[in-house]
Motif scaffolding. Sequence first.
Motif, PDB file in Angstrom:
ATOM      1  N   ARG A  77      -2.624 -18.771   5.730  1.00  0.00           N
ATOM      2  CA  ARG A  77      -1.530 -17.879   5.342  1.00  0.00           C
ATOM      3  C   ARG A  77      -0.879 -17.354   6.614  1.00  0.00           C
ATOM      4  N   HIS A  79       1.737 -14.793   8.499  1.00  0.00           N
ATOM      5  CA  HIS A  79       2.299 -13.456   8.353  1.00  0.00           C
ATOM      6  C   HIS A  79       3.375 -13.232   9.414  1.00  0.00           C
ATOM      7  N   ASP A  97       4.197 -16.490   4.412  1.00  0.00           N
ATOM      8  CA  ASP A  97       3.656 -16.097   3.115  1.00  0.00           C
ATOM      9  C   ASP A  97       3.731 -14.590   2.916  1.00  0.00           C
ATOM     10  N   VAL A  98       3.720 -13.850   4.029  1.00  0.00           N
ATOM     11  CA  VAL A  98       3.737 -12.389   3.989  1.00  0.00           C
ATOM     12  C   VAL A  98       4.654 -11.889   5.109  1.00  0.00           C
ATOM     13  N   GLN A 123       5.210 -12.161  -0.064  1.00  0.00           N
ATOM     14  CA  GLN A 123       4.811 -10.763  -0.217  1.00  0.00           C
ATOM     15  C   GLN A 123       5.419  -9.951   0.922  1.00  0.00           C
ATOM     16  N   TYR A 125       5.421  -6.075   3.082  1.00  0.00           N
ATOM     17  CA  TYR A 125       5.030  -4.710   3.394  1.00  0.00           C
ATOM     18  C   TYR A 125       6.280  -3.964   3.861  1.00  0.00           C
ATOM     19  N   ARG A 152      10.806  -2.607  -5.420  1.00  0.00           N
ATOM     20  CA  ARG A 152      10.155  -2.831  -6.718  1.00  0.00           C
ATOM     21  C   ARG A 152      11.114  -3.431  -7.746  1.00  0.00           C
ATOM     22  N   LEU A 156      10.589  -9.659  -4.936  1.00  0.00           N
ATOM     23  CA  LEU A 156       9.612  -9.745  -3.852  1.00  0.00           C
ATOM     24  C   LEU A 156       8.364  -8.948  -4.217  1.00  0.00           C
ATOM     25  N   PRO A 157       7.177  -9.555  -4.163  1.00  0.00           N
ATOM     26  CA  PRO A 157       5.953  -8.812  -4.451  1.00  0.00           C
ATOM     27  C   PRO A 157       5.694  -7.769  -3.357  1.00  0.00           C
ATOM     28  N   ALA A 159       3.441  -5.768  -1.202  1.00  0.00           N
ATOM     29  CA  ALA A 159       2.047  -5.788  -0.769  1.00  0.00           C
ATOM     30  C   ALA A 159       1.569  -4.409  -0.348  1.00  0.00           C
TER      31      ALA A 159
END
Length: 218
Positions: A77, A79, A97-98, A123, A125, A152, A156-157, A159
């Motif tokens: 993964r 980041h 992935d993040v 994902q 942050y 939200r 996009l998820p 994290a």
Amino acid sequence: MTDAPSRLQQIRDGIAAAARVARRDADEVTLVAVSKTRPAEQIAELMAAGQRDFGESRVQEAQAKWPQLRAAYPDVRLHCIGRLQSNKAHEAVELFDVVHSLDRTSLLDGLVQAGERIGRFPQVYVQVNIGEEKQKGGIALDELPAFLDQVRASPLPLAGLMCIPPAGPEPAPFFGLLAKLARRHDVAGLSMGMSGDYRAAVMLGATAVRVGTALFAE
């Protein structure tokens, strides 16, 4: 201990010890190996030792290094831990992935548009300017609630929250503040802590720590 497996185990042991003090499960903490500026050979040593999460700051550097590395270890993964330019959103969605550094509406819009075109959504942050430093990226504290609502409402998820404390002062109060903000806004993940302070971050709730210098041979 100078070889890659030993360095990796030392950091994992440090995470486990900090988690025990905080009465947490060490498996709740993801170790992100910060591989920016590191050659592929050093990265491959850590991958062979079992490390699977890696962090890069620059899109171009990641594009040059990671296709071949990922071919050998497809479960890796990747980041994005650096400040991301909005005009690099398409490349970022293809690569990462993040994303740990979402901090403005223009970047949010760019990632969403790229994700819709490509058919994948990393994902994210939300990076918080926890020390209110003008020279640093991150959403301002008073703008965080509204920005979280925007994230939200997107595909996009979310994290969690991310921060980089100011250099110099003890980092623990800033980690504690980020954890407090996460609880207040019902956010689960906390990306905080680096080579010099990851143990404190784990004790204060980090779910991802970003460690580079301590993992890679100089």
